[in-house]
Design a protein around this motif. Structure first.
Motif, mmCIF file in Angstrom:
data_model
loop_
_atom_site.group_PDB
_atom_site.id
_atom_site.type_symbol
_atom_site.label_atom_id
_atom_site.label_comp_id
_atom_site.label_asym_id
_atom_site.label_seq_id
_atom_site.Cartn_x
_atom_site.Cartn_y
_atom_site.Cartn_z
ATOM 1 N N UNK A 190 0.812 -1.227 0.000
ATOM 2 C CA UNK A 190 0.000 0.000 0.000
ATOM 3 C C UNK A 190 0.843 1.274 0.000
ATOM 4 N N UNK A 191 0.611 2.128 0.995
ATOM 5 C CA UNK A 191 1.219 3.456 0.901
ATOM 6 C C UNK A 191 2.399 3.582 1.860
ATOM 7 N N UNK A 229 1.162 2.012 9.076
ATOM 8 C CA UNK A 229 -0.064 1.192 9.086
ATOM 9 C C UNK A 229 -0.774 1.270 10.432
ATOM 10 N N UNK A 230 -0.052 1.718 11.477
ATOM 11 C CA UNK A 230 -0.676 1.754 12.809
ATOM 12 C C UNK A 230 -1.428 3.067 13.021
ATOM 13 N N UNK A 231 -0.706 4.185 12.940
ATOM 14 C CA UNK A 231 -1.362 5.456 13.260
ATOM 15 C C UNK A 231 -2.001 6.079 12.028
ATOM 16 N N UNK A 232 -1.570 5.653 10.874
ATOM 17 C CA UNK A 232 -2.093 6.123 9.589
ATOM 18 C C UNK A 232 -1.930 7.628 9.394
ATOM 19 N N UNK A 244 10.366 -0.199 7.064
ATOM 20 C CA UNK A 244 9.538 -1.268 6.502
ATOM 21 C C UNK A 244 9.926 -2.574 7.195
ATOM 22 N N UNK A 245 8.945 -3.234 7.785
ATOM 23 C CA UNK A 245 9.217 -4.520 8.445
ATOM 24 C C UNK A 245 8.336 -5.561 7.782
ATOM 25 N N UNK A 246 8.953 -6.442 7.015
ATOM 26 C CA UNK A 246 8.220 -7.494 6.311
ATOM 27 C C UNK A 246 6.973 -6.914 5.626
ATOM 28 N N UNK A 247 7.216 -5.961 4.778
ATOM 29 C CA UNK A 247 6.207 -5.336 3.911
ATOM 30 C C UNK A 247 5.257 -4.377 4.618
ATOM 31 N N UNK A 248 5.332 -4.244 5.935
ATOM 32 C CA UNK A 248 4.465 -3.281 6.633
ATOM 33 C C UNK A 248 5.279 -2.046 7.001
ATOM 34 N N UNK A 249 4.630 -0.889 6.890
ATOM 35 C CA UNK A 249 5.323 0.386 7.106
ATOM 36 C C UNK A 249 4.994 0.938 8.490
ATOM 37 N N UNK A 250 6.009 1.388 9.222
ATOM 38 C CA UNK A 250 5.800 1.966 10.552
ATOM 39 C C UNK A 250 6.558 3.267 10.663
ATOM 40 N N UNK A 271 14.098 1.286 1.728
ATOM 41 C CA UNK A 271 13.066 0.535 1.016
ATOM 42 C C UNK A 271 11.831 1.398 0.774
ATOM 43 N N UNK A 272 11.669 2.451 1.552
ATOM 44 C CA UNK A 272 10.532 3.353 1.375
ATOM 45 C C UNK A 272 10.822 4.431 0.346
ATOM 46 N N UNK A 273 12.084 4.556 -0.024
ATOM 47 C CA UNK A 273 12.466 5.656 -0.926
ATOM 48 C C UNK A 273 12.913 5.159 -2.289
#
Lengths: 500, 115
Positions: free
Chosen positions: A25-26, A30-33, A40-46, B91-93
């Motif tokens: 996704x973006x 993913x938690x606070x949006x 990036x931790x295993x495809x999830x963004x924090x 990885x985000x950039x």
């Protein structure tokens, strides 16, 4: 009209597959949006703010169900450990991060304590708000004596631990495993020095009383130099460190021993251990319950836990960087590059970069494994479960000698091999195809082996002929193992054979 | 036209770069597509905006003192080395394809040193 592109990236650059995105996704957390992500931790963004609660949540999940002596299932009761806490650190990234997070979560400083008091529900007297552990000790095992020219990092580690005012520091040395003084300090009984002949797979024991000519360091170096392969050295060191820490936990009245293995290093040690014959105790690689059987007076069980086991190496590195933690680091052992441990590490670290989810799959899958066969006591070297039939299995699957020569002469010496688990036996005897010049010296054994042997009932006192004579006179039996050739075997069962 | 980029090394990686944790490098804002950091630019060569991939090659060619294989492998950073672009996971950039801007901060952290 059909496409004219042949799809070969060398000639048609547009044919190269677009790079797969490393996150879903973006770029928002993913938690606070709200915040833009930082990791990036295993495809999830924090984002940075949500990163800490993510880590502390994972630690709680792997630690808190095992704090109270009796598990409370899913109901959340107040947490109270039955003993103290021992944190084992190696100076590496995982243990540095563990020290920092445990300190923040369970040992707040005076200032933070006061702030918390104001916010606490039920007042400080409420059992829920008590400290989980009254006392915490940090233990570091220095391994530099094992190899020449390796740096002693004890003082660097002491300085690091001092920054956490709540923790006491206990340094140990790897050679303590061969030191009678240390054994006595943790409540072990005095025992003679034991040695084995590493050139014979049966590992016959010999015993010397009070061998004061060799120091613990000399015995440690003899032990390591007598090991048959480069792979065996780090495995043997790990085993010694683990037992040194467990006995220290017992002597500090600790109910919990925490180690800093993270998801990546756990996956590495699982695969590495399985490939060296440790499959029977694969579950214990993640966590175990250990009860001292041969030293000390208190039978307190120690729970060995790895709270970072769901946290990857990348997350640890980011936490250390963002909090400016001083990671002292560890030196690689000489010759380690050629071993199974190093090869496994390269493989898993590469996997983590390209397919990060597979690394957690390794740990999760190993957590689901359970051995089919039962255990028969514990190994006298590593004190882990001893599977039944190790030697019989080894005899069936391998050629142990190339010649049909006469069987070895009868010997009165007991064989250590019967009391070793598959993994320890492999570590001591597995030969590589390369011919390595083995020293003719005997391999000294750690100080606890004698007590374990006595407990297992094996006559470890192998050269004490007087004892055996006494046994014979009183009508007792002395059992011994020896190899016999085909004709002798046939003779033993001749009355049961059908006529040809 | 050139860009100034702040570089920082962590996790023991600084040992390969003269034991200095912080560096500042100046690179052209348009660089050869083949990541050649040595020969002066020829007008016929194809160019691209300076990106992290070029920067990695530049560091290897001009700042790295020893043991290339501990920093680079297969044209990129060795597995186990993390990269942060302005305090954010690369990885985000866009990883190596991120186009550098003036005064960006790039951090390289090794997770392999000891630990």
């Amino acid at each position: 009209m059909a496409s004219e592109s042949c799809g070969n990236p060398a000639t048609d650059t547009d044919a190269t597959m677009p790079r797969r995105p490393k996150f879903d996704r973006s770029k928002f957390c993913v938690k606070c949006k709200e915040n833009t992500g930082n990791i990036v931790i295993r495809h999830a963004v924090y984002c940075k703010n949500c990163f800490m609660p993510l880590l502390t949540g994972k630690i709680r999940r792997n630690l808190e169900p095992f704090i109270n002596e009796k598990g409370d299932g899913s109901r959340r009761r107040y947490l109270k450990a039955s003993g103290n806490l021992l944190i084992g650190i190696s100076g590496g990234l995982g243990s540095t991060v563990l020290l920092d997070l445990i300190s923040r979560m369970y040992f707040p400083s005076q200032m933070e304590s006061q702030k918390r008091t104001e916010l606490l529900k039920g007042g400080t007297a409420h059992p829920r708000n008590e400290m989980v552990w009254q006392k915490a000790v940090v233990c570091y095992v220095e391994v530099c004596s094992a190899f020449p020219n390796m740096k002693d990092r004890t003082e660097d580690v002491r300085t690091l631990v001092k920054t956490y005012e709540q923790f006491e520091f206990t340094p140990l040395r790897l050679e303590d495993a061969f030191d009678r003084k240390w054994w006595a300090e943790v409540g072990g009984k005095p025992s003679p020095d034991l040695f084995v002949d590493p050139t014979n797979e049966a590992l016959f024991l010999t015993q010397h009383d009070e061998d004061s000519s060799s120091s613990p360091v000399e015995r440690l170096r003899s032990y390591l130099s007598a090991l048959p392969t480069p792979t065996a050295i780090p495995s043997a060191i790990r085993m010694l460190v683990r037992l040194l820490l467990l006995y220290t936990a017992q002597s500090t009245n600790s109910s919990h021993l925490l180690l800093g293995a993270n998801l990546t290093s756990l996956s590495i040690s699982l695969i590495s251990s399985i490939s060296q014959g440790g499959g029977f105790t694969v579950k214990e690689e993640a966590q175990e319950e250990w009860t001292p059987k041969v030293a000390g007076n208190t039978p307190q069980t120690v729970r060995l836990l790895r709270p970072l086991q769901e946290i990857g190496l990348k997350e640890c590195a980011f936490w250390a960087w963002w909090n400016e933690l001083n990671v002292i680091g560890r030196d690689k052992f000489p010759g380690a590059k050629q071993g199974i441990g190093a090869l496994t590490r390269d493989f898993i670290v590469g996997l983590e970069r390209d397919y990060p989810s597979t690394v957690s799959t390794v740990a999760r899958t190993c957590g689901k494994l359970a051995p089919k066969a039962g255990a028969n006591g514990t190994c006298v070297l590593c004190d882990r479960s001893l599977q039944i039939g190790v030697q019989e299995w080894k005899a069936r699957i391998s050629i142990r000698s190339l010649s049909n020569s006469a069987p070895p002469p009868k010997t009165m010496n007991a064989a250590l091999s019967d009391t070793l688990c598959y993994s320890c036996h492999t570590t001591l005897t597995s030969r590589s195809s390369k011919v390595r010049s083995l020293s003719n010296n005997l391999l000294p054994l750690p100080v606890w082996v004698h007590s374990y042997l006595k407990r297992s009932g094996l006559p470890e006192d192998s050269v004490d002929i007087a004892v055996q004579e006494e046994l014979k006179e009183s009508g007792g039996e002395i059992w011994e193992r020896r190899k016999i050739d085909r004709s002798e075997m046939k003779g033993a069962i001749s009355e049961f054979l059908l006529e040809e | 036209m050139s860009l100034g980029v702040r570089i920082e090394f962590g996790g023991g990686l600084e040992l390969l770069f003269s034991n200095e944790k912080k560096h500042k490098v100046t690179i052209p804002n348009m660089v050869p597509k083949d990541n050649d950091t040595k020969t002066p630019s020829e007008p016929s060569k194809e160019l691209k905006p300076a990106d992290v991939k070029y920067l990695i090659h530049y560091l290897r060619d001009h700042l790295l003192k020893e043991r290339v294989e501990l920093f680079m492998e297969n044209g990129t950073v060795r597995p186990g080395i993390l990269v942060l672009i302005n305090d954010t996971d690369w990885e985000l950039e866009g990883e190596e394809d991120y186009a550098l801007k003036d005064n960006d901060e790039i951090v390289f952290i090794s997770t392999l040193h000891g630990g």
